[in-house]
Every structure is written in C-alpha cells, then in structure tokens.
Design a protein around this motif. Structure first.
Motif, PDB file in Angstrom:
ATOM      1  N   ASP A 194      20.590  10.137  51.272  1.00 30.06           N
ATOM      2  CA  ASP A 194      21.544   9.136  50.782  1.00 30.06           C
ATOM      3  C   ASP A 194      21.269   7.725  51.290  1.00 30.06           C
ATOM      4  N   LYS A 206      21.287  -0.219  49.383  1.00 27.89           N
ATOM      5  CA  LYS A 206      22.518  -0.770  49.978  1.00 27.89           C
ATOM      6  C   LYS A 206      22.242  -1.032  51.447  1.00 27.89           C
ATOM      7  N   LYS A 230      19.860  10.930  43.287  1.00 31.57           N
ATOM      8  CA  LYS A 230      20.388   9.629  43.721  1.00 31.57           C
ATOM      9  C   LYS A 230      19.565   8.485  43.126  1.00 31.57           C
ATOM     10  N   ARG A 284      26.735   4.762  39.252  1.00 28.59           N
ATOM     11  CA  ARG A 284      26.369   4.931  40.665  1.00 28.59           C
ATOM     12  C   ARG A 284      27.600   5.176  41.531  1.00 28.59           C
TER      13      ARG A 284
HETATM   14  N1  GLY Z   1      25.966   5.825  49.308  1.00 27.49           N
HETATM   15  C1  GLY Z   1      26.319   5.618  47.980  1.00 27.49           C
HETATM   16  C2  GLY Z   1      25.404   4.678  47.260  1.00 27.49           C
HETATM   17  O1  GLY Z   1      24.333   4.337  47.747  1.00 27.49           O
HETATM   18  O2  GLY Z   1      25.726   4.248  46.198  1.00 27.49           O
END
Ligand code: GLY
Length: 355
Positions: A118, A124, A214, A228
């Motif tokens: 993650d 992010k 992801k 997302r």
């Molecule tokens: N941890 C959630 C994202 O990166 O969107």
C-alpha cells in the motif's frame, strides 16, 4: 502529469539495489536504523540520512532535516532520492523529493508489508502535523518501486500481521481470486516451520496481486478524486483509532492494526446502510473477525465511540457535518458513501467495539 512507475518484485533485490537504480547525476539515500543493516554493498560515497524508526519520525521537524541534508548534498533536479524502508521512510522521502528544488525524482523501496502492498504505491507522500495523520502531503509518483519479498523475513511478526490487514483491504476491494488467496493465507512467523517455503510463495503472490490492484486504481485516478478513494476502505475509522493512540504518544497501535479495526467498522456500517436480505451466509464482519484473529490482530479497542467520531472530524475527506466513508458488504462489493451522518458512524463503532 503523472506516469506509472516501473514496478519490480524480486526476492533478494535489496542486496544489489545500487545496481538497479535508474541512472542519475547524484543519488541520496534515506533509510532507517532497522533497515540500514539490510543494505548490501555498492553504496560507495552516496550520502545518506538514517532515521530513527517509528511514526514519531514522520514529523515536520524531520522533514526539515531531510530537506537540509538534500541541500547540503547539492542534489539538483538531475539527482534522485532513494527511500528504503517502511511507510514512514517512503512517505517522508516522497514528500522531501516533491519539495526539494520543486521536485526531484525518487525511488521507493518498501521493506515492510504495509509498504509493499500500500504505502509505497501511488505517490501519496506525507508527514503528520497537528491533530491528524498524514495531514500534510503531496502527490509525487516515484519513478520506480522496487520490492524485495525477502525483506519481510526480517520484520517483527507483529508488523507482518499488521500488513495482512492492508492486504485484506485490497483483496476485499478486488474480490474474486485475490480475495480467495488472501483469505486463505495463514500466518506463519516461525522460521523453523516446515511450511515456511509454501507460506512465503503464497505471501509473495498475494503481495504481487495487491500491488497490481492498487497500481491499477492509481493509474485510473492518480489524484484520489474517483475510484482510488475505494482504497480508503477501513482507513477513515482506522486513522481515527491511530490518531487517538498517537495523541497519547502511544506507539501501541500500528497502522495496519488500526486498519483491521477500521475494516470491521466498514463492514458493520455496510450492513447498517444497506442491510442484506436474511441469509444463511456468514456475515462479512464475521469473516473479517476470524481472519484478523487468526493473524493476531486486535478486534477491539479501549477507545470510546464518541472520541473516535470526534477524531474522524479531522479526516481530509470530510465535507460539512457528514462524512464520506467506504463501506464493504461482501468481497468485491465495496462502495464510497457520501454524507454519512455521525450517528451511524457511532452506531457502527459501538456495535463493533462491544462484540
Ligand atoms: N492508501 C490509499 C491510497 O494510496 O490511495
């Protein structure tokens, strides 16, 4: 403009990491004291900053130290930062890389399970400031994500267990075969266990599956305004549990442990908002409870529901007096719910914490 990073997953890559890095005029290494001993040879004179491990390093002051170190090392936009470590190191490293000289390339090398499935995927970046978690940050995609599943061997069992909660989250969103594989995965933290090899292979394949799910969501919505946001499943509640623990300077609750609790709340909220017809099927909350228990993850907390809801008010995604929360009804049946009133959040929390 964002571009998909190059993803590499290979057992043992940490040992020859310098040779795998993209060419750059200069490189700066950011890591922490737990991870530094895992790094192999070949780093030569590359400047490095080694952090104190733990969430308390994810601070504004620490970010300043990293930026000063990058400046001192004379890194320009043709240089790159390499962040090798768990979510704290990659969140901080990515943020520093996005700010230094208005943005330099960076490479994420996640060594924790939470990081591999993650935190290090999706660009992010963050530090904690004030009341909440990850309150300050940017979107800044790494050029490369390099994943060494062997690094997980050195993690304390509790950190591996915490990572399982993040895998459950991604698998719940994806449903289908990833859900089946993650649901079937049994914890194995005993190095002498004869099933160790089978476990490691299954874990590696789940890591790869989660990483791909992801990255696909990030590619569709790099700035977290659409699908997302499904990845916040368990996080709106989870961050509140985590923030309350952090405010007490209590390192007792790991991010993944908080996410596990958050998943139970998201499942309960799902059944409150969209009740199912009566059926013989085991409820999602029961399945999650069994999975979390089998991975030695907490199923309850001493926090009071009112305090948790109050902490949820500082969530970045909150609008007015209601909340946007991701709920789960079954594997693959996960949705973003807008305008959820606080009474319902409190009801879900009360039910989960008293089960
Ligand atoms: N941890 C959630 C994202 O990166 O969107």
């Amino acid at each position: 403009m964002t571009s998909t990073p190059s993803l590499t997953l290979r057992a043992g890559l940490l040992a020859d990491l310098p040779a795998l890095l993209p060419a750059a005029a200069a490189t700066f290494l950011l890591t922490d004291r737990h991870v530094e001993p895992l790094l192999g040879q070949g780093w030569g004179e590359i400047p490095r900053l080694v952090l104190v491990p733990g969430e308390s390093s994810k601070s504004w002051a620490q970010l300043g130290d990293i930026l000063r170190a990058l400046d001192l090392a004379g890194l320009n936009r043709d240089g790159q930062l390499v962040a090798v470590g768990g979510g704290v190191v990659t969140d901080l490293g990515g943020l520093a890389a996005s700010l230094h000289r208005r943005g330099i390339p960076w490479v994420a090398v996640p060594t924790s399970l939470v990081g591999q499935v993650d935190a290090a995927i999706g660009g992010k970046t963050a530090v904690n400031l004030g009341s909440g978690k990850n309150t300050i940050g940017t979107f800044h995609q790494p050029t490369n994500v390099l994943v060494d599943p062997q690094a997980l061997r050195t993690l304390a069992p509790r950190h591996v267990h915490a990572g399982y909660a993040e895998m459950l989250k991604t698998a719940l969103i994806a449903g289908d075969s990833l859900w089946q594989s993650v649901r079937a995965l049994q914890a194995c933290t005993d190095e002498s266990d004869s099933n160790r090899e089978v476990y490691e292979a299954a874990l590696c394949s789940c890591v790869e599956g989660c990483l791909e799910v992801k990255q696909a969501l990030v590619d569709r919505d790099p700035f977290d305004r659409g699908p997302r946001r499904l990845l916040n499943l368990g996080h709106t509640f989870g961050h509140a549990f985590e923030s309350l623990a952090l405010q007490r300077s209590d390192d007792e609750l790991l991010h993944g442990e908080a996410v596990g609790l958050g998943l139970l709340c998201a499942a309960r909220l799902g059944s409150l908002l969209r009740p199912r017809e009566l059926s013989d099927q085991e409820s999602l909350e029961d399945i999650l409870r069994e999975r979390l228990a089998s991975w030695h993850l907490p199923l309850t907390s001493m926090e009071v529901p009112e305090d948790i809801v109050r902490a949820m008010r500082s969530d970045k995604k909150r609008q007015g007096d209601t909340h946007t929360v991701v709920i789960a009804r079954s594997a693959g049946e996960v949705s973003i719910e807008e305008k959820v009133p606080e009474e319902l959040l409190e009801q879900a929390l009360t039910a989960v914490l008293s089960t």
